[in-house]
Design an enzyme around this catalytic site. Structure first.
Site, PDB file in Angstrom:
ATOM      1  N   SER A 759       0.845  -1.190   0.000  1.00 43.51           N
ATOM      2  CA  SER A 759       0.000   0.000   0.000  1.00 43.51           C
ATOM      3  C   SER A 759       0.886   1.247   0.000  1.00 43.51           C
ATOM      4  CB  SER A 759      -0.961  -0.039   1.192  1.00 43.51           C
ATOM      5  OG  SER A 759      -1.972   0.925   1.066  1.00 43.51           O
ATOM      6  N   ASP A 836      -8.661  -3.871  -7.201  1.00 39.40           N
ATOM      7  CA  ASP A 836      -8.362  -3.037  -6.030  1.00 39.40           C
ATOM      8  C   ASP A 836      -9.212  -1.772  -6.085  1.00 39.40           C
ATOM      9  OD1 ASP A 836      -7.219  -1.484  -4.016  1.00 39.40           O
ATOM     10  OD2 ASP A 836      -5.213  -2.279  -4.375  1.00 39.40           O
ATOM     11  N   HIS A 869      -7.670  -4.672  -2.395  1.00 36.79           N
ATOM     12  CA  HIS A 869      -6.434  -4.147  -1.811  1.00 36.79           C
ATOM     13  C   HIS A 869      -5.764  -5.142  -0.864  1.00 36.79           C
ATOM     14  CE1 HIS A 869      -3.653  -0.941  -1.201  1.00 36.79           C
ATOM     15  NE2 HIS A 869      -3.902  -0.827   0.088  1.00 36.79           N
TER      16      HIS A 869
END
EC number: 3.4.14.5
Length: 934
Positions: A759, A836, A869
C-alpha cells in the site's frame, strides 16, 4: 489509507558452522573430525587429496573396488603384507594416559550436556524480547505465520450500559448460559481472580439471558444471526442475517427484532421480510429504530404496529442518507454509520451525501460476479463491471451536509452557520450531540483549516465557536479523530457549564484540551509535554471528573494508560510505567472497569481491572496466553534491537533491527528493510509480533530492519508535517540514509540490501528505489503501490498534497516516474490486485508504461485477478508471500529460477542468492556445442 491486514512457508535455512561454549549439542564428533582435517589441509594443501581419500576409504564397504590411486605409500604396495614393529613401552604408557584423560573429559562433558538439558530444543525461561541470543529451538515457518500459530489469543469485551445505572456489564456471545447473555464482569469465571475486594452494595449483578440459542425460526426457516445489537433497555435485540459485505466496514443484511421476554421475532421491515438494509440503529429510548434502505432513511416506531416512516425519498445511486459513500467510509468516518440520535430521542441527525458531480471509476471482475446477478444469455464471456463514485485529487468531491429530523413534528431540515465552508470545499468529520445541541467539525477540503460549529436544532440556529488555521500553526493538516466527548454541566461536581474534551495541537504535540463553556475557543490543557496522546480521550468519568487516555509519555514506541482530573491535575498512570509496555484499553460504560490488553514486548495478556473511579479493588486475568509463551520457548525467535538512529541529515528516527537467532557479528548479512511510512503511521513499536519479518530473520537468516521516517507519527508535529506537499521524497531520503548507515556496519553485506512494503509502503518502496537509483538498495518488492498521487482518493491525498492545481510540482516530485533511475537497481517486483477499489490497478499500469517507454526490463510483475487491496481472492494472500507450487518444486532444477519469482519469500531468496544476476543478460546456448557434448 489504512494498511491491509495481512497487519509465511518453511524455507531452507542457510547452514552456518557455529561453536557454542554453552552447549555441547552444537558440536558433534563428526564436525570436530572435519575441522581437524580442514586444519591439516590448510597447513599443507598437498595433503587435501589424501585426507579426502582416507575419509572416503573409511566409508567403503568390504569388497568395494579400489584402484591403485586410492592407496598411500605408508600402506605399502598392493599385495605386500604390512610389517609390524613393536611399540616402545614408555610411548604406549603415554598413549594410555592420554586416552584415559580424553575418555574422562568426554564423560564429564556428556554429564554437563545431559544435566543442562542442552539436548532439548526449547528453553525453560520466559520469552525475553531483550535477549541478545536465542537457544537451540525450532525456526519460525511460513505455515505457522499464516495458520495463526503465533496469534495471541484475546477476548473482545462488548461493554454495555446498565439501564438501572450500574456499571461493569458486558455482552457475552456463546456462553454456557445462552447465546447472548449480559454478564457482570465481576462474575466472569473464565479468568484467574487475582484481586477482588468489594462491599455488599457492589456485588455482581445477575446474568440476563437475551437469546438462548444461536439461531431462531421465522416462517419455518432456521436463521442464524451474524450481527446483533441489544436495545438500551435490554428488552429487545436487533439481529442481522444474510450479511453481504460492501466496502471495508459496510455491509447490508436482513434484520429482525427479538423481544427478549417472549422470544417473539418480527422483521424490521414488516411489509418486506427479506429487505436488504444497509444500517440500523436503536433510539436511546428503545422505542424506535432508524435504518437506511436503498440509500433512504426510515424510522420504525415500535410502540405502534407496522409503523414505518420514510424520512427521505430521493436516495439512490447519487444520494446517500444516514450512511457514508465510499470515500467517507474509507477516509473520514472510518465506519458504516452516518446517523446520530439525540440523547433524549427527540431528534435524529444524519449525513446527506450528494455524489451527482463525483466521477465514476470502473472496476472489472474477470472471475467472480460480486453483484450475484447472472449475465444475459450470450454475454457470459464479458467481465462484470462495478462503477464506484471515486473522487480523485482536483475532481469534484461529494457535497455533504447534516440534516435533522424532528421526531415529534415529523419534518426534516438543515441548519447552516454563517461563514461555514462552501459546498465544494467542505468536509464534515465529526457530529456529536452535546445535550440538546450538536457540535460539528468542518474542515476545508485540503484539511488545513478547521471550524467547530455549535448547532441548536430546536432554535434552528448555528454559529462557529472555534476556527483554527493549522497551516499557520505548523504548515500541516488537521487529523481526523472520533473521540471528542461531551461534558455536561453539573454544579455539584464543580462543572458550572457544558463543555467537551478533545485532542488539540499544543506546543508542537497532540494533547488533551477541555473546552468550557462549550463555545469557548480556548481550552484548559489537561496534558502537555514532549509526548503525545493517542485517540484521546479513551473515556470520561463524569462522577469523579476523571479523563482516561493512552499516551507515549514514557517512550514514543510504548503506550501506557493514564488518568487526569478535568482541571489538569493529578496525572496518574493505570499501568506499570516502570516496565516497558504497549497497552490498549477499553472502559465500561461508567468507567469503573477497564479491559487492559498488554500487547508487548513480552507475551501478551489481558486483564480486567477496577479504576480509580470506583471504591473497590478488582483485578482478574482473563487471558495469559500460556500456550503462546510455551511456543516462544520452543522456537528460535529473532533477536530484537530497538533504538534511535541519528541520520547524517540531522534527523532522528526510531528503528527496529530483527537479527537471526544465532547472530554472528563476524558474518556478513543481507538486509530486508520493511516499512509502511505513511503519514502518522507507526511501525516501530514494542508490540509482540511474529510475522513475515520474523520468518525472514528466523528461517532465512537475514537481518530485517524497520525505521519510521519523517512523516510518521508520535514524534511531534514537526517530524510529521514536514512531508506536506511532497509525499515520499523526504521519507526516501531517510530510508536511504539508514541503509547507508547499515552498509557501513561490519556485519552487513552492502551489496544485498532490499526494501519492501504494501500500500503506502509499496509506494515508498518504489520511490526509495527511484531516488536511490541503485546506489544503496539493490532490490525492492512493492505490493499494491500508489505510483502517482493523482490516482488516489481526494480526501486522503489533498490533506497531505493539497490540490494538484495548486501543487503541480509537488505531485510531479512525489510520483514514481523516473523509470531509468528505477531500473538502476538490480531488480524489483510489483504485485497488484486487478479489482483493487482502494489503490487502483491504474497505478501499476501507469508505471509499467513508463518502464516500457524507457526499455527497462529488470523487474517482475504478478497480477492477482479480482483481488482487492487485501489481495485475498482465491487464496491469493498466501501467494503474495510464497508462490512455491508442486510444479516449481519438481522442475525448478530444469527450468529457470524465474518460475518461482512471484512470492515475496522466493523472490527475496533468489535476489540475495544472486539468481537474478545470472539471468540479467541471457545468451542462447550454442546448439552446435550442445550436439558435440551429447
Amino acid at each position: 489509507m489504512a494498511p491491509p491486514f495481512t497487519d509465511d512457508p518453511e524455507s531452507q535455512r542457510p547452514s552456518t558452522s557455529r561453536l557454542s561454549q554453552d552447549s555441547l549439542s552444537s558440536v558433534s564428533t563428526t564436525s570436530l573430525v572435519f575441522d581437524r582435517i580442514q586444519e591439516e589441509m590448510d597447513r599443507d594443501p598437498s595433503s587435501s587429496r589424501s585426507a579426502r581419500r582416507d575419509l572416503l576409504s573409511a566409508t567403503k564397504d568390504e569388497g568395494d573396488y579400489e584402484d591403485a590411486s586410492e592407496t598411500g605409500a605408508f600402506l605399502g604396495q598392493p599385495g605386500v603384507p604390512l610389517q609390524r614393529q613393536p611399540m616402545d613401552r614408555g610411548f604406549r604408557r603415554i598413549l594410555i594416559i592420554i586416552g584415559a584423560v580424553f575418555v574422562g573429559a568426554w564423560l564429564a562433558g556428556l554429564g554437563v550436556f545431559v544435566l543442562s538439558g542442552s539436548y532439548r530444543h526449547e528453553s525453560d525461561s520466559e520469552h525475553d524480547p531483550d535477549a541478545i541470543s536465542r537457544g537451540s529451538g525450532k525456526a519460525v515457518t511460513m505455515d505457522q505465520v499464516f495458520g495463526g500459530f503465533w496469534s495471541a489469543k484475546s477476548r473482545s469485551i462488548s461493554w454495555i450500559a446498565d439501564p438501572d445505572g450500574g456499571d461493569g456489564l458486558l455482552l457475552e456471545v456463546g456462553t454456557a448460559n445462552g447465546y447472548l447473555v449480559v454478564e457482570d464482569v465481576r462474575a466472569d469465571k473464565q479468568g484467574t481472580d487475582t484481586t477482588s475486594r468489594q462491599t455488599a452494595d457492589t456485588q455482581p449483578a445477575k446474568p440476563r439471558v437475551l437469546m438462548k440459542d444461536p439461531y431462531f425460526m421465522y416462517n419455518g426457516e432456521i436463521k442464524r444471526p451474524e450481527w446483533n445489537e441489544p436495545s438500551p433497555d435490554l428488552k429487545k435485540v436487533l439481529l442481522a442475517v444474510n450479511l453481504e459485505k460492501n466496502w471495508r466496514h459496510s455491509f447490508q443484511a436482513t434484520y429482525f427484532i427479538l423481544h427478549v421476554e417472549t422470544a417473539q421475532i418480527q422483521p424490521l421491515v414488516p411489509d418486506n421480510v427479506n429487505a436488504k438494509v444497509q444500517l440500523a440503529n436503536w433510539s436511546p429510548k428503545s422505542d424506535a429504530i432508524s435504518f437506511t434502505m436503498d440509500n433512504n432513511i426510515y424510522i420504525r416506531r415500535l410502540n405502534q404496529a407496522n409503523d414505518v416512516v420514510q424520512i427521505t425519498k430521493d436516495g439512490g445511486p447519487e444520494y446517500f442518507y444516514g450512511i457514508p459513500d465510499w470515500v467517507y467510509e474509507e477516509e473520514v468516518l472510518a465506519g458504516r454509520s452516518a446517523t446520530w440520535w439525540s440523547d433524549d430521542g427527540n431528534y435524529l441527525a444524519f449525513l446527506r451525501t450528494n455524489e451527482t458531480a463525483v466521477p465514476e471509476y470502473a472496476i472489472e471482475y474477470y472471475i467472480q460476479r460480486p453483484s450475484g446477478k447472472k449475465p444475459a444469455v450470450g454475454e457470459e464471456a464479458y467481465p462484470e463491471i462495478r462503477k464506484i463514485k471515486y473522487p480523485k485529487p482536483g475532481a469534484h468531491n461529494p457535497v455533504v451536509d447534516v440534516q435533522y429530523y424532528d421526531v415529534s413534528k415529523g419534518d426534516v431540515f438543515s441548519i447552516s452557520a454563517p461563514d461555514e465552508f462552501p459546498d465544494k470545499d467542505r468536509i464534515i468529520s465529526n457530529v456529536l450531540w452535546a445535550g440538546n445541541k450538536v457540535l460539528l467539525k468542518q474542515s476545508n477540503r485540503v484539511g488545513d483549516f478547521l471550524k467547530v460549529i455549535l448547532v441548536d436544532p430546536s432554535e434552528r440556529k448555528a454559529k462557529i465557536v472555534n476556527s483554527i488555521n493549522i497551516a499557520e500553526i505548523d504548515g500541516g493538516w488537521f487529523e481526523i479523530s472520533h473521540t471528542m466527548t461531551y461534558i455536561p454541566a453539573d454544579p455539584s461536581k464543580g462543572r458550572q457549564q457544558d463543555g467537551y474534551v478533545d485532542t488539540v495541537i499544543h506546543e508542537g504535540y497532540e494533547h488533551i484540551g477541555y473546552f468550557t463553556p462549550i463555545d469557548n475557543p480556548k481550552p484548559i490543557m489537561l496534558t502537555s509535554g514532549s509526548w503525545e496522546v493517542e485517540d484521546a480521550p479513551s473515556a470520561v468519568d463524569l462522577d469523579n471528573n476523571l479523563v482516561y487516555f493512552v499516551a507515549t509519555k514514557e517512550s514514543s514506541i510504548q503506550r501506557h494508560v493514564y488518568s487526569v482530573k478535568l482541571d489538569g491535575s493529578n496525572l496518574t498512570p493505570l499501568t506499570n510505567t516502570s516496565s516497558e509496555g504497549y497497552y490498549a484499553v477499553s472502559f465500561s460504560s461508567r468507567s469503573g472497569f477497564a479491559l487492559l490488553s498488554y500487547q508487548g514486548p513480552k507475551i501478551p495478556y489481558q486483564k480486567v481491572i477496577s479504576t480509580p473511579s470506583i471504591p473497590i479493588e478488582f483485578s482478574r486475568t482473563i487471558e495469559d496466553n500460556a500456550g503462546l509463551a510455551d511456543k516462544a520457548k520452543k522456537h528460535e525467535l529473532p533477536i530484537l534491537k530497538y533504538g534511535t538512529l541519528q541520520l547524517p541529515n540531522g534527523i532522528s528516527v526510531n528503528y527496529l533491527e530483527r537479527r537471526p537467532p544465532h547472530f554472528n557479528p563476524k558474518k556478513k548479512y543481507p538486509i530486508l528493510f520493511q516499512q509502511y511510512s505513511g503519514p502518522k503511521s507507526q511501525t516501530v513499536t514494542k508490540k509482540f509480533a511474529v510475522n513475515f519479518q520474523s520468518y525472514v530473520a528466523s528461517s532465512l537468516g537475514y537481518l530485517v530492519v524497520t525505521i519510521d521516517p519523517r512523516g510518521t507519527g508520535f514524534l511531534g508535529r514537526q517530524h510529521r508535517v514536514v512531508v506536506r506537499s511532497q509525499l515520499g521524497v523526504l521519507e526516501a531520503q531517510d530510508h536511504i540514509a539508514a541503509a547507508k548507515h547499515y552498509s557501513s556496519l561490519p556485519y552487513v553485506d552492502p551489496s544485498r540490501l532490499a526494501i519492501w512494503g504494501w500500500s503506502y509502503g509499496g509506494f515508498q518502496t518504489l520511490k526509495t528505489l527511484e531516488v536511490d537509483a541503485g546506489d544503496t538498495f539493490s532490490y525492492g518488492m512493492a505490493v499494491a503501490p500508489v505510483t502517482d498521487w493523482r490516482f488516489y482518493d481526494s480526501i486522503y491525498t489533498e490533506r497531505y498534497m493539497r490540490l494538484p492545481q495548486d501543487n503541480a510540482a509537488g505531485y510531479d516530485a512525489s510520483a514514481v516516474h523516473n523509470a531509468t533511475a528505477l531500473g538502476m537497481s538490480k531488480r524489483f517486483l510489483i504485485m497488484h490486485g486487478s479489482a483493487d477499489d482502494n489503490v487502483h490497478f491504474q497505478n501499476s499500469l501507469k508505471l509499467l508504461d513508463y518502464l516500457d517507454l524507457a526499455r527497462i526490463e529488470n523487474y517482475d510483475v504478478h497480477v492477482f485477478p479480482d483481488s482487492d487491496h487485501g489481495i485475498a481472492f482465491h487464496g491469493a494472500n498466501r501467494m503474495v508471500y510464497d508462490s512455491k507450487s508442486e510444479f516449481s518444486v519438481l522442475f525448478s532444477w530444469i527450468l529457470s529460477p524465474m518460475l518461482t519469482l512471484s512470492g515475496l519469500n522466493n523472490w527475496l531468496v533468489n535476489a540475495f542468492n544472486g539468481e537474478w544476476l545470472k539471468i540479467a543478460d541471457p545468451k542462447p546456448i550454442d546448439t552446435k556445442k550442445r550436439r558435440h557434448v551429447s
